[in-house]
Design a protein around this motif. Structure first.
Motif, short mmCIF file in Angstrom:
data_model
loop_
_atom_site.label_atom_id
_atom_site.label_comp_id
_atom_site.label_asym_id
_atom_site.label_seq_id
_atom_site.Cartn_x
_atom_site.Cartn_y
_atom_site.Cartn_z
N VAL A 70 -32.00 -33.41 -17.24
CA VAL A 70 -32.42 -34.80 -17.36
C VAL A 70 -31.27 -35.65 -17.91
O VAL A 70 -30.99 -36.74 -17.41
N LYS A 71 -30.59 -35.13 -18.92
CA LYS A 71 -29.44 -35.87 -19.47
C LYS A 71 -28.35 -36.04 -18.42
O LYS A 71 -27.78 -37.12 -18.26
N GLN A 72 -28.09 -34.97 -17.69
CA GLN A 72 -27.05 -35.04 -16.65
C GLN A 72 -27.42 -36.04 -15.56
O GLN A 72 -26.61 -36.86 -15.16
N LEU A 73 -28.66 -35.98 -15.08
CA LEU A 73 -29.10 -36.89 -14.02
C LEU A 73 -29.16 -38.34 -14.47
O LEU A 73 -28.96 -39.25 -13.67
N SER A 74 -29.44 -38.55 -15.75
CA SER A 74 -29.53 -39.92 -16.27
C SER A 74 -28.18 -40.48 -16.69
O SER A 74 -28.07 -41.67 -16.98
N GLY A 75 -27.17 -39.61 -16.74
CA GLY A 75 -25.84 -40.06 -17.15
C GLY A 75 -25.69 -40.24 -18.65
O GLY A 75 -24.71 -40.81 -19.11
N ARG A 76 -26.63 -39.72 -19.40
CA ARG A 76 -26.56 -39.84 -20.87
C ARG A 76 -25.63 -38.77 -21.45
O ARG A 76 -25.61 -37.65 -20.96
N PRO A 77 -24.94 -39.11 -22.52
CA PRO A 77 -24.11 -38.09 -23.19
C PRO A 77 -24.99 -36.94 -23.70
O PRO A 77 -26.16 -37.15 -24.04
N GLU A 111 -25.22 -35.43 -26.44
CA GLU A 111 -25.76 -35.55 -27.80
C GLU A 111 -26.79 -36.66 -27.96
O GLU A 111 -27.30 -36.88 -29.05
N THR A 112 -27.16 -37.34 -26.88
CA THR A 112 -28.16 -38.40 -26.94
C THR A 112 -29.53 -37.80 -27.23
O THR A 112 -29.97 -36.89 -26.53
N PRO A 113 -30.22 -38.28 -28.29
CA PRO A 113 -31.58 -37.77 -28.56
C PRO A 113 -32.49 -38.04 -27.37
O PRO A 113 -32.40 -39.10 -26.74
N LEU A 114 -33.36 -37.09 -27.08
CA LEU A 114 -34.17 -37.19 -25.88
C LEU A 114 -35.49 -36.46 -26.08
O LEU A 114 -35.53 -35.38 -26.66
N ILE A 115 -36.56 -37.07 -25.59
CA ILE A 115 -37.84 -36.37 -25.48
C ILE A 115 -38.21 -36.38 -24.00
O ILE A 115 -38.33 -37.44 -23.40
N ASP A 175 -30.68 -31.63 -29.58
CA ASP A 175 -30.79 -33.09 -29.65
C ASP A 175 -32.07 -33.63 -29.02
O ASP A 175 -32.06 -34.69 -28.40
N GLY A 176 -33.18 -32.92 -29.15
CA GLY A 176 -34.42 -33.47 -28.63
C GLY A 176 -35.55 -32.47 -28.55
O GLY A 176 -35.55 -31.45 -29.22
#
Length: 170
Positions: free
Chosen positions: A30-37, A39-43, A66-67
């Motif tokens: 999900v982080k990769q597909l969204s382009g988020r770093p 270490e970005t907190p994620l739920i 990180d989530g």
């Protein structure tokens, strides 16, 4: 982006149990597909069943780097071969209780022994989520202490936070 995510499903599937999906891989994807770093907190809330500890049958949510990842699968009465005419409401309430619990911890609140509080521990059954309706008084002075969501007859309706004394509890 669900069409893109479908390409990743095979990569997410756990190697030791075919119907389960690895929560670390889900969060990473999900982080990769969204382009988020990274270490970005994620739920992440998913309808995929995630991998429980080896001595458990299921897990509702799990912390990841990180989530957290919350699975809707065990929240659904269909998962348990049960019929419930309020199925969508039930899944919504349970998912909200799980997310409030995750957010509460993320904001530094500690677990408590109040079974009606979103921060109750241990949550060892989906039925426990049905009882978790407020941020209890033990978490004062947190801004949302004593507030609950207003019930609505429409599952898609946004339920507002109000004083818990105004909401009928079980």
């Amino acid at each position: 982006q669900s069409f893109v995510l479908s390409e990743w499903i095979g990569k997410l599937r756990s190697s030791h149990r075919g119907r389960l999906f690895d929560q670390e891989a889900i969060a990473s994807t999900v982080k990769q597909l969204s382009g988020r770093p990274a270490e970005t907190p994620l739920i992440v809330v998913t309808d995929l069943e995630i991998v429980p500890p080896s001595d458990w049958n299921y897990i509702i949510w799990d912390g990841v780097r990180d989530g957290s990842v919350l699975s809707l699968a065990p929240l659904d009465p269909k998962y348990w071969n049960e019929r419930d005419r309020n199925r969508v409401h039930l899944v919504k309430r349970r998912a909200r209780a799980g997310c409030c619990s995750i957010f509460g911890e993320r904001f530094g609140l500690t677990r408590c022994d109040n079974p009606f509080c979103f921060l109750f521990s241990p949550v060892d059954s989906v039925l426990q989520l049905d009882e978790m309706q407020v941020i209890g008084p033990e978490h004062a002075p947190f801004a949302s202490v004593g507030q609950a969501f207003t019930p609505d007859s429409q599952p898609q309706a946004v339920e507002r936070l109000v004083d818990a004394s105004m909401v009928r509890t079980r």
